[in-house]
Design a protein around this motif. Structure first.
Motif, PDB file in Angstrom:
ATOM      1  N   THR A 131      64.087  72.245  62.000  1.00  0.00           N
ATOM      2  CA  THR A 131      64.948  73.116  62.803  1.00  0.00           C
ATOM      3  C   THR A 131      65.579  72.286  63.915  1.00  0.00           C
ATOM      4  O   THR A 131      64.983  71.317  64.397  1.00  0.00           O
ATOM      5  CB  THR A 131      64.169  74.296  63.397  1.00  0.00           C
ATOM      6  N   VAL A 146      66.952  80.316  64.416  1.00  0.00           N
ATOM      7  CA  VAL A 146      65.534  80.498  64.084  1.00  0.00           C
ATOM      8  C   VAL A 146      64.885  81.618  64.900  1.00  0.00           C
ATOM      9  O   VAL A 146      63.756  82.015  64.598  1.00  0.00           O
ATOM     10  CB  VAL A 146      64.724  79.190  64.259  1.00  0.00           C
ATOM     11  N   ILE A 178      63.296  83.927  59.357  1.00  0.00           N
ATOM     12  CA  ILE A 178      63.608  82.735  58.578  1.00  0.00           C
ATOM     13  C   ILE A 178      63.133  82.929  57.142  1.00  0.00           C
ATOM     14  O   ILE A 178      61.965  83.265  56.908  1.00  0.00           O
ATOM     15  CB  ILE A 178      62.912  81.485  59.158  1.00  0.00           C
TER      16      ILE A 178
END
Length: 310
Positions: free
Chosen positions: A7, A58, A62
């Motif tokens: 991420t 996020v 997810i």
């Protein structure tokens, strides 16, 4: 081929981590909502079959199809200029975003490493800072949105490890620099280099006596990778203990760039840490890691990158 979700993949650190994992033979799934990231940092990866990208926040649910072996959670605004401009998003990615990543790791039976920070220590009263120090943080000050997001992130990560038996790792990142930093992100090194290359005076906040310890990005990535692959679940400092005052650092940048820029001084921001230096004893003992690239070499490499950006 093992699969890793990164991420914040289009950010400074996330993009370098993507490079490293691809080099190590992983299939990399990158995720970023680009509020501070830049696709230019990862455009060289798009032609690769080992890389795929999801434009996603996020902080929202997810979903990643298929198996996952590792999650590297590095999504977050990380510079003062960003988290002061986006305080709510900073808190959400540290809390909701971390919760979502931990939930995904649990569902996929994946090992996760979360990016904490030296800001955990606030304006420290212990120097250098070791992992047992609990910090000196103003939760309602301007930097509190970032500091407390990271402190919560560590707490919920530890809760998932303790309650669910999840394989978790926590890295406390100290000041890092290198190619792909944003010139306008408000941190000392890109600010100084940008001003020097444009022939502007260099802005130092306070009297310049506050200290920082700068680690080159390649060294940091090596430490993060070793920590993820280790068996150690408590926080570990990763940074370079070579400490320098901000004034001395500005003078180094002036000499390196050959500019005629002068140093000008402005008021120190509220709660700005007076000292920052990692105790890396744990990293040495547990990971066999310490930085290899000295500041002179790292600054030359970074300057070559910034010359093409100014």
């Amino acid at each position: 081929m093992k699969r890793v979700l990164i991420t914040g993949v289009a950010g400074f650190l996330g993009s370098h981590l993507a490079d490293r994992f691809i080099k190590e033979g992983f299939h990399v799934i990158g995720m970023d909502n680009l509020i501070t990231g830049d696709l230019a940092n990862i455009e060289h990866l798009f032609p690769l079959k080992e890389f795929e990208y999801y434009h996603h926040d996020v902080s929202k649910f997810i979903h990643v199809p298929g198996e996952l072996d590792y999650i590297v959670h590095f999504a977050s605004p990380a510079s003062p200029i960003d988290y002061l401009k986006m305080p709510i998003q900073t808190l959400k990615v540290g809390s909701l975003g971390t919760h979502n990543c931990l939930g995904l790791a649990k569902a996929k039976n994946a090992r996760i490493i979360v990016a904490s920070t030296s800001e955990i220590y606030g304006d420290p009263t212990v120097h250098p800072q070791n992992e047992e120090y609990w910090g000196n943080v103003n939760s309602v000050g301007p930097r509190g949105v970032y500091d407390e997001a990271k402190r919560f992130q560590e707490a919920i990560t530890m809760a998932y490890h303790t309650y669910h038996g999840l394989e978790t790792r926590m890295v406390r990142i100290f000041n890092t620099y290198g190619p792909r930093m944003r010139l306008n992100d408000g941190r000392a090194l890109p600010a100084f280099m940008g001003q020097a290359l444009r022939g502007e005076d260099i802005t130092v906040f306070g009297n310049g006596d506050q200290t920082r310890s700068f680690c080159f990005v390649d060294d940091l990535v090596e430490g993060i990778y070793r920590l993820l692959m280790s068996d150690y679940h408590l926080p570990v400092n990763i940074g370079n203990p070579s400490e320098i005052t901000i004034k001395e650092f500005a003078e180094e940048v002036i000499r390196l760039t050959g500019t005629s820029s002068k140093i000008v001084y402005k008021e120190l921001p509220k709660d700005d840490p007076k000292v920052r230096c990692p105790d890396i004893t744990k990293a040495k003992e547990i990971l066999g890691w310490e930085p290899k690239i000295d500041r002179a070499e790292g600054l030359k490499r970074t300057l070559d990158y910034f010359k093409n950006k100014v």
